[in-house]
Structure formats: C-alpha cells, structure tokens
Design an enzyme around this catalytic site. Sequence first.
Site, PDB file in Angstrom:
ATOM      1  N   ASP A 114      50.580  38.631  36.216  1.00 33.67           N
ATOM      2  CA  ASP A 114      49.737  39.684  35.661  1.00 33.67           C
ATOM      3  C   ASP A 114      50.560  40.845  35.103  1.00 33.67           C
ATOM      4  O   ASP A 114      50.442  41.990  35.558  1.00 33.67           O
ATOM      5  CB  ASP A 114      48.765  40.185  36.732  1.00 33.67           C
ATOM      6  CG  ASP A 114      47.599  40.953  36.141  1.00 33.67           C
ATOM      7  OD1 ASP A 114      47.502  41.021  34.903  1.00 33.67           O
ATOM      8  OD2 ASP A 114      46.789  41.478  36.921  1.00 33.67           O
TER       9      ASP A 114
ATOM     10  N   HIS B  50      46.136  41.219  32.193  1.00 36.75           N
ATOM     11  CA  HIS B  50      44.702  41.243  31.930  1.00 36.75           C
ATOM     12  C   HIS B  50      44.306  42.432  31.057  1.00 36.75           C
ATOM     13  O   HIS B  50      43.157  42.515  30.617  1.00 36.75           O
ATOM     14  CB  HIS B  50      43.901  41.216  33.235  1.00 36.75           C
ATOM     15  CG  HIS B  50      43.956  42.471  34.054  1.00 36.75           C
ATOM     16  ND1 HIS B  50      44.766  42.602  35.163  1.00 36.75           N
ATOM     17  CD2 HIS B  50      43.296  43.646  33.949  1.00 36.75           C
ATOM     18  CE1 HIS B  50      44.598  43.795  35.705  1.00 36.75           C
ATOM     19  NE2 HIS B  50      43.702  44.463  34.979  1.00 36.75           N
TER      20      HIS B  50
ATOM     21  N   SER C 254      42.981  52.031  36.574  1.00 37.47           N
ATOM     22  CA  SER C 254      44.320  52.187  37.137  1.00 37.47           C
ATOM     23  C   SER C 254      45.171  50.948  36.918  1.00 37.47           C
ATOM     24  O   SER C 254      46.348  50.948  37.266  1.00 37.47           O
ATOM     25  CB  SER C 254      44.232  52.497  38.636  1.00 37.47           C
ATOM     26  OG  SER C 254      43.642  51.410  39.332  1.00 37.47           O
TER      27      SER C 254
END
Length: 979
Positions: A134, A103, A217
């Site tokens: 991801d 993402h 993060s």
Amino acid sequence: MTIMNEGKKRSHSSSSDDHLAKRQYVEHGNECIMADEDIDTAIFEDGIKNNMQWQDTISKVVKAVVSIHFAQVAPFDCDPALVSEATGFVVDSELGIILTNRHVVGAGPFVGYVVFDNHEECDVIPIYRDPVHDFGFLKFDPKKIKYTKIHALELKPSLAKVGSEIRVVGNDAGEKLSILAGFISRIDRNAPDYGELTYNDFNTEYIQAAASASGGSSGSPVVNVDGYAVALQAGGSTEASTDFFLPLDRILRALKCIQADQPITRGTIQTQWLLKPYDECKRLGLTPEHESTSRALFPDRIGLLVAETILREGPSDGKIKEGDILIAINGQRISTFIQVDDILDSNVGNNVEFTVQRGGTDINVTCTIGDLHAITPSKYVEVCGATFNELSYQMARFYALPIRGVFLSSASGSFNFDNKEKIGWIVDSVNYQDTPNLDAFVEVMKTIPDKSRVTVRYHHLTDQHSPNVTSIYIDRHWCSEFRIYERNDKTGIWDYTNVADPISEEPLKPHTAKFIPIPSTNPEIAKLSSSLCMVHTVAAIPIDSLSAETLKTSGLIIDAEQGYVIVSRRAVPHDCLDVFVTIADSIVIPATIEFLHPMQNYAIVKYDPNLVKAPVVTPKLSNRRMKRGESAQFIGYTHNNRLITSETSVTDISSVSIPSNLIPRYRATNLEAISIDSNISPRCNFGIMTDQDGTVRALWLSFLGERQENKEKVYLMGLDIMDCKNVINILKSGKKPQVHIIDAGFGSISILHARIRGVPEEWIQKMEAESNNRLQFITVSRVSYTEETVKLQTGDVILSVNDKLVTEMDQLSGIVHASDENIDSHVLHFKVVRDGKIVDLDMKTVQVDETDQIVIFAGCILQKPHHAVRQAMSDIPKGVYCTFRGESSPAIQYGISATNFITHVNEIPTPDLDKFLEVVRQIPDNTYCKIRMMTFDNVPFAISLKTNYHYFPTAELKKNKDTGKWIEKEYNNSQEIPK
C-alpha cells in the site's frame, strides 16, 4: 484537547532511563527513595523538554507534509471512480517525489494536486504504485514552489520499535493539518483485511498503534521525536482506535530505484503467506528442531510464515500447499516478509529453491519467479458504457483463481448485469465467442453492430459454480466510445486510442408471433392479450434529474394498424433514450416517442407494424368516465411479466398529490386517480380495467414518487381512459398533439374548508347541486415559475373557468389540440376566491417544452431548467441548470452540485446553454476558471474549477427538430473522436 492527550501519553514515557539520570534522590540506608517533591519536579521538567522537542520536530515535519486532492477518474480493477482527499509527504525535494498510499494513487487513472503547508498548490502525477503493498509515489515540479523551502523527510524503517512514541502528521478527517499522538504496540501483525472485492495489502508485516486517525490521514508520515519517518499511515479499525502503518523497508528500496532511474523489479510466486505464531505452527507440523533453530536465530520473532493461498496455474501451483511452513529460500533462513520480498524482487525470471515443512517433513521445491508487474493490469477498455480490464492478482488472490479473464470493473451501460452488484463479474464469452483475455474481447466487440442483441456468458468471482447467460443490447450510439486506455508513467496520463467506429445496425426483419389468450370464460376478455405488449427503455444519459437506467413495464396497443402504444411515463420519462416494444413476448421492435403528457403520467410510443406478423387487436376505448362503485375486470402484468385477471370494483376516484422529490424531477400532477378493490393490482406495474365486453375504461399505471433511503417510491393508481382520448384521437388522425396547461398545482378541499376560506354560500349551493362524485372545491396548492404578471396564487379557491363551475380536477387538465393549429396560448377566464374575496383572472395557458439540448462540462450535465424545476421554484436564476454530476468529475472535486445554476463563467453571464458553450469553449485545458453559481434556494456563491479535457471533454447533445434524433458534438477535446 490534543495537548492534553499528548501530555498523558508522554507521562508514560517519563520512566525511561534517560530521564532517571536527571532525578534527585535521598538515600535511607541501602534503599534509594525519591522524594515526592523531586518526583513532581522531574516529571514536569522531562515533560517540558519532551514537549519542546516534539514541537521543534513537528515544525519541520509539517513543511514536508502535503494535502492531496485527487480523483480516480475511472473505475479500474478493484478501485471505484471517486473524488477524495488524503495525505502525502515529500521524500525527495530535488526530484519532487511524494510518498503516499497505493489506495490513494490508485491502480487506474489519477488526477490530482497537492497543497503545501503555506497553501501553495502544485499539480502531481503518479509515477509508481506498488502492485501489492500500500504505497505509491507522486511527482511534482519543485520549480513551481516559490514561497517556501521544500523539506523532505528521511525514511528510517529501522527506528520503528515497540514502545516508540510517534506522531501521525496529516490531513485527518479532511482537515488541513492534524497531529495525532500514539505509541507503537506491534511491529509484526499481518496486513489488515479490508474485505472482498476491494484493494488489500498482503505478504507484509504491518505496524500497529493507537492514534485514532480517520479518513484523510491515509499517506501520513509516522514520525519519531527526531523527525524521521518510521512508517506510513495506511488504515485503521472502524471498531477501535487502532491504526495500521506500513513499514518503510520496501518503500525505501523503491525510492532508491526511482532516484537512480532504475526499474523497480517486483517478483512473485503467486502465493500469499501469513505470519503465524510458533504454537500454531507446531499444530501445523513444525518440528521442535526447526522451532528451536528459528527461535535462536530470530529471538525477537514470534513465529514463521505459513502458506495461506496458492493461485492456480501460478509458479508455485502443485509445489507449495496451503499450511506449508516456510523455512528457507535458497538456503537462507526466513522469518520475515521483508526477507521474502528482497529475494523475490532480486530474482525475477530466475529459479529459486524454497524449503518448506509439511507435516513434519522438509520439502524442497524450485519455483521460477514471476514478474509481479506483468500480472498487474495497466490498460483497460471502454465500450458500450462499461469498462473492462484483465483480471488482476489483487482480485484473483482472494479466490485462489488463475490470473486470466476479462474483469468487468464497471457493470454499467450494455453490461449492467445486476443493479445491486456492480463489481466482480468475469465475462466468459460474447456472441458465442470466448473472451479469455482483453485482446480477444476487443476483437469480438469490433464485429458486433450497433443496436444488436447478443448472448453473454459470465460469472461472478464470488460464485464460480453458477455461470450466468443473458442477452444484452449493444449500445454504440449513446455510448459511442470504444477506446483502449494505457498507463503512461512518464506523463501520469492514461493515453487512449480509438479502436473502431460503430458498425451500423442491421436491417430488421418481420417475424410471426402467437398470443396466448387470457384465461377467462369471457371471449372478449380473453382476446385482450392481443392488445397488450411489453415496453422497455434504455437511458444512457441522466437528464431532467432522472437516472440513466433500464426500465420495463407493459403497455396497451391503442392502434394496431399504426403501431401506437400507451404506457406509463414512469418507464418513458423523456425522449433522450431508446424505446423497445415486445409483442407476444416474442418480437422486439424499436419504437419512437410520439407524445409525453406533462402532467398525467402517460406516454405514447410508436412501433413499425410492418415488422409484426401477429394478430394484434386494437381494443375498444370507452367514451364515458368511470364512477365510484362500478364493476370492472382488472387485467395486469405482474412484476415477473405474468398476465393475471380478476373482477374488481371502483372504490374511490379522487384528486391525489404525489410527493415531490428532494431534487425536482417529473411527477404526475393534477390527477383524478382511480382506486380499486383488488388484491392483485398491487402486484402489477401496468394493467387495464375493462367492461365485460372488453371495452377499456381505465389504465393502471405506476407513478414515480420521491426517493427514500436510496430507493425509488412508486405509486400504483388508475387513470381514466377518457383523460387520454383527445390525444389518442389526434394521433390516430395522423397529427401531432399539443397540450396547453395552466401551470399550477391543484388540490381539493372540503365544503367546510371552502366556507372558512370565504367561498360564498351561493357557490357552495351550486357545487352541491351539480357535483355527482364528491363535494369538493379545487384549490391552488402551488404555482410554477412564470414571468406573467397575472397568475394564480397559492391558496386560491377555483370557482369557475370560462363561466363553468369547476367540480373535478380533469377540468383543469389542459387544452389538447393538434400541432398544425398554431396556437401559441389560450386565455382562460378564472373566477377564484382569494383572501376571502372573489377575483377574476385572465390566465394564459403554456405549453411545456421537453428537454432538447444538454451540455456536458467538467463531468456535469447542464440543461435548461426543466418543468419540474419550474414547478418547484418561485424565482429561477438566469443561468444553466446542473441536473447531474459524474462521480469522479471536476464538478464534484471543485463543488458544483446538482440543482445549482451556473450564472457566470469568468464573470461573463451565461443565461442559456448556447452562451455557456460560447464561453467555456475559450477556456484552455488544465486551467482554472471562475464560476459563479446560485443554489436552489437562491443563495449565490463562487468557485474555481480546473478543466481536464482529456478525461472530461466538453460536449453537446442537441435534438434535431426535423428528424427527432439527438446529435452529439464534442468541443476542445484533447483527442478527436471519430463519429
């Protein structure tokens, strides 16, 4: 704070077996007891050792961690265009490979750079983004890192175990470096659900811990005390301190493929599985025999994989059903997603046998493994201001749909179906031609001329049962680009090709139309429907701090023979747009903008009356002003375009002050507004007030106010037709009107306050003798920026202009004259009360120029400071004004804001747009330039900005003063665009 938290967490691990060996014991008989002093000493020593070990580990890890500054420069699939920051870490120092989240890399175009721990910066390009999971990889050139030794983290997925102490080292909450501590609590949770119409991972286990990580993060390494990366930070809960980590098993496999220069094969049967515990599997039909076998084979597992979603027309459609429990693949017992991925990825194109249990019965089915990359879009089309791609597995999976269709990833431009819903639309047909895929859509769009109106059939992914049909206006002149972008994993750039030049608009033909009379027993009122029309505008470019949007209202046809229509300036805010007039809800005709009043909120547009074969009637316009208490007939259009009427009366005529917006933009000023007693006028954004003989006395207009909570505040008020008569008469005579104004804001004060401010009694007596409407004095509420030495000041009380007592606001509305009179300015003699004394001033009037040139640079729109800016500022910097910035542009990424003034580029002054263009045209692509700016509050600052002409070329739009048309010209573009 961080040290205290880590200390608390480390204290929980001091009871491990390794620490027990170092403790001292005192024996009492057969019982082994630890003395209190020895307990404290052991815990303290273990804590110090653990802390030192972590410090040594972190000092090495931070050298591999990078802060990623990136932009996803175009909306694509489920990813919006955005600018953001995240984290990544080096996993191969020789090849320059950085691991981060999918993402972050995004499905679409990506531009970014990374900053290492020693603040060295390096550009990165995306080389892989997983279709489902991801994670993705970025690549940089290791040779460009000169001042530090690049450290790579080794991936050790097997070390992620429940109870393991970990650190999340990354760019938490946008900070350069944050170190968050935690313990792994689960290694077998299903992938987190982030909601509909957005990216979601699935078909994988996730690791859970409580580390309280936040935005920025994403992509951080999750490391153990030995410095190995054991997981990848991916997301977290908004309601708790829970964090979700992606296991590294499939990431490690993908990395090895890249290092070996081999393709990363990804297989699928288009089925989503969920890990469900044994008790739930039993309720779904799992037999005791299979349960005992699975528990024996996989003692650490708590359940089995169960089919959740099967996509229609996929390899498993009709073979596997929802609720089926996966037992084995090709005879191999299955307990984890990792096993499934390993088999599918190794068998793309092959037949594979699946054993599932359904209702207590074993069922064997054979599926052909599909290519996951083939159903993941890698190109998109940009046309008419919108972007489109093939429907992806990501979007189709959520609704169990077949993977086909044209997905509207950015509902804008001609395809702005719904202002509230920008994503999730599927275009089924355009101009009565089906568009089952992107190629068919492109072929259809090639054939449609500019400025056409075509029918589109579409539906939303969330509602398959409600097809929609609408007509759209094809814009290939403001949004002239028709391009296909395709991903290039070698360069990291999405290359584009220009598909087709715009087809010239088709000639218009005249049409007939019938007017429905207004329901009224008064024939003079009834026939006024033939003098009303609809007006709508399409603005594709945001200028003057106004949005690019489509606006609709009604208008009054003030000259049927010449086609003049008067309308609220709320709908026609500037002339960098398209205007259309609709007659009798039947004939749509393009119009031109003939006049924009700088203060009184009305515009006059003109259509070609030869295209209308309908009995349009020019109404009578009054020659006298309305007064309080007068009766009138109100006729107006509701928000759903219904014509309604009622009798009313004027309750008040007073000066009004519309609140200014935070970012200055056009608003009406110096108004005498009419208020009426009517319960239907608040429902109408346009209307007229007439006498019983049909004479128009006033207009009912919508006025744009301030923006509150992301919504536009619109005020409804009346404007006396007498305020427009001079302009109307000049236009009817075949000339162009011009308005010269005293550029200041005025308000009213009572006699009491005028006396307090020092207005002499003789002037108060004059006001009381001559005022027929309201006893008031006009005062200066604000003064626009001017370079003139003689000017009004805030607080001045106006006594007279040219020796005539000022009693009403309309006396300060400006001087109207025809453009052929060649009057640069008028000088008006003002008599004012300033600081308690009468002062005489000779004031020059000014003509307000509308915006006629804009420059697009680095994704921001620059222009000369427009009138609203001059109204709001007392001192305007010598620079170009930023009125808008694109949502994923370098302007946002590097810090140019709306309302900033660019005063210098590379230390060269840029006082106007021509000089600015001259300077920026010399700046090479993908290089930094220094920009000095001034805020709206005149605070200077400087930034550096990197150009990107591939996605954000420099362009100029300039209005031709002879033809009135806007001409676009592009500069220093990486590819030429035919016009």
